[in-house]
Design a protein around this motif. Structure first.
Motif, mmCIF file in Angstrom:
data_model
loop_
_atom_site.group_PDB
_atom_site.id
_atom_site.type_symbol
_atom_site.label_atom_id
_atom_site.label_comp_id
_atom_site.label_asym_id
_atom_site.label_seq_id
_atom_site.Cartn_x
_atom_site.Cartn_y
_atom_site.Cartn_z
ATOM 1 N N SER A 61 0.829 -1.215 0.000
ATOM 2 C CA SER A 61 0.000 0.000 0.000
ATOM 3 C C SER A 61 0.859 1.258 0.000
ATOM 4 O O SER A 61 1.924 1.303 0.610
ATOM 5 N N LEU A 62 0.356 2.244 -0.729
ATOM 6 C CA LEU A 62 0.945 3.580 -0.723
ATOM 7 C C LEU A 62 0.443 4.307 0.513
ATOM 8 O O LEU A 62 -0.600 3.934 1.072
ATOM 9 N N PRO A 63 1.099 5.367 0.957
ATOM 10 C CA PRO A 63 0.570 6.145 2.079
ATOM 11 C C PRO A 63 -0.828 6.662 1.734
ATOM 12 O O PRO A 63 -1.071 7.141 0.632
ATOM 13 N N THR A 109 7.116 5.661 -1.307
ATOM 14 C CA THR A 109 7.145 4.901 -0.067
ATOM 15 C C THR A 109 6.019 3.876 -0.085
ATOM 16 O O THR A 109 4.869 4.229 -0.321
ATOM 17 N N LEU A 110 6.368 2.618 0.138
ATOM 18 C CA LEU A 110 5.387 1.537 0.182
ATOM 19 C C LEU A 110 5.420 0.869 1.547
ATOM 20 O O LEU A 110 6.487 0.687 2.134
ATOM 21 N N SER A 111 4.235 0.474 2.019
ATOM 22 C CA SER A 111 4.122 -0.343 3.215
ATOM 23 C C SER A 111 3.804 -1.756 2.738
ATOM 24 O O SER A 111 2.853 -1.963 1.988
ATOM 25 N N GLN A 166 3.409 -5.957 3.856
ATOM 26 C CA GLN A 166 3.180 -6.813 5.012
ATOM 27 C C GLN A 166 2.772 -8.206 4.557
ATOM 28 O O GLN A 166 2.129 -8.372 3.521
ATOM 29 N N ALA A 184 4.579 -5.131 9.312
ATOM 30 C CA ALA A 184 4.695 -4.254 8.145
ATOM 31 C C ALA A 184 6.098 -3.659 8.050
ATOM 32 O O ALA A 184 6.727 -3.340 9.056
ATOM 33 N N VAL A 185 6.565 -3.541 6.816
ATOM 34 C CA VAL A 185 7.864 -2.939 6.533
ATOM 35 C C VAL A 185 7.610 -1.769 5.604
ATOM 36 O O VAL A 185 6.872 -1.892 4.627
ATOM 37 N N VAL A 186 8.203 -0.624 5.902
ATOM 38 C CA VAL A 186 8.074 0.555 5.048
ATOM 39 C C VAL A 186 9.388 0.705 4.284
ATOM 40 O O VAL A 186 10.454 0.772 4.889
ATOM 41 N N VAL A 187 9.287 0.736 2.943
ATOM 42 C CA VAL A 187 10.472 0.827 2.100
ATOM 43 C C VAL A 187 10.296 1.934 1.066
ATOM 44 O O VAL A 187 9.177 2.281 0.688
ATOM 45 N N VAL A 188 11.406 2.470 0.622
ATOM 46 C CA VAL A 188 11.419 3.471 -0.445
ATOM 47 C C VAL A 188 11.772 2.722 -1.725
ATOM 48 O O VAL A 188 12.827 2.104 -1.824
#
Length: 178
Positions: A100-102, A139-141, A143, A149-153
């Motif tokens: 998911s996107l923010p 930025t993507l979340s 899981q 959940a991991v947030v990555v660029v």
């Protein structure tokens, strides 16, 4: 009558010819050059000693699920984006991966048990609207049930070159229901 010239005075067994001097200096010059050239290594470390990602995308570890070379392929700002990555699942259970996107609705992909495959091989996993243009990052979340959940660029690329076959279709095809 022949005339004899006197011999040159002896210099204690040492030769005064330039050739002999070069013979003595040559090993020193070779040793000095080897030492000077070996110093180049101190300024340029061996690349295999430095960890780096040798791909366009980023790696993501979600417990038993690993993604490698994760990128978003998009046609432009606020247009759909296709997720591309190699996905492996080392667990005995199928894993549902959420992207998911923010402030966006998640899309889902399945990772079968004990499998490794490309994320968008069977059908495209699309984000409905990528807020940036190709060449930027988003930025993507991400899981899975086996990890938080991991947030990555993630880099956003345009659909050209070897990504041309991943051009987004008109409608998002990622599963949009939980």
């Amino acid at each position: 009558m022949t005339r004899r010239t006197p011999l040159a005075p002896r210099s204690g067994g040492r030769s005064t010819s330039p050739r002999a001097s070069l013979r003595r200096l040559l090993p020193l010059a070779v040793a000095g050059a080897a030492l000077a050239l070996s110093a180049c290594q101190t300024q340029s470390p061996i690349q295999t000693d430095v960890a780096y990602v040798a791909a366009d995308g980023v790696p993501v570890d979600l417990g038993s699920v690993q993604l490698r070379d994760l990128v978003v392929i998009s046609g432009g700002k606020d247009k759909p984006g296709v997720l591309s990555a190699a996905v492996s699942n080392t667990s005995g259970d199928a894993q549902r991966i959420s992207f998911s996107l923010p402030q966006g609705q998640p899309v889902y992909a399945e990772a079968p048990a004990y499998s490794e495959r490309r994320l968008s091989d069977a059908s495209q996993v699309q984000l409905p609207g990528v807020p940036v243009s190709a060449g930027d990052v988003v930025t993507l979340s991400i899981q899975s049930p086996s990890a938080p959940a991991v947030v990555v660029v993630v880099p956003v690329l345009k659909a050209s070159g070897y990504y041309a076959s991943l051009a987004p279709t008109n409608a998002p095809t990622g599963t949009a229901t939980p």
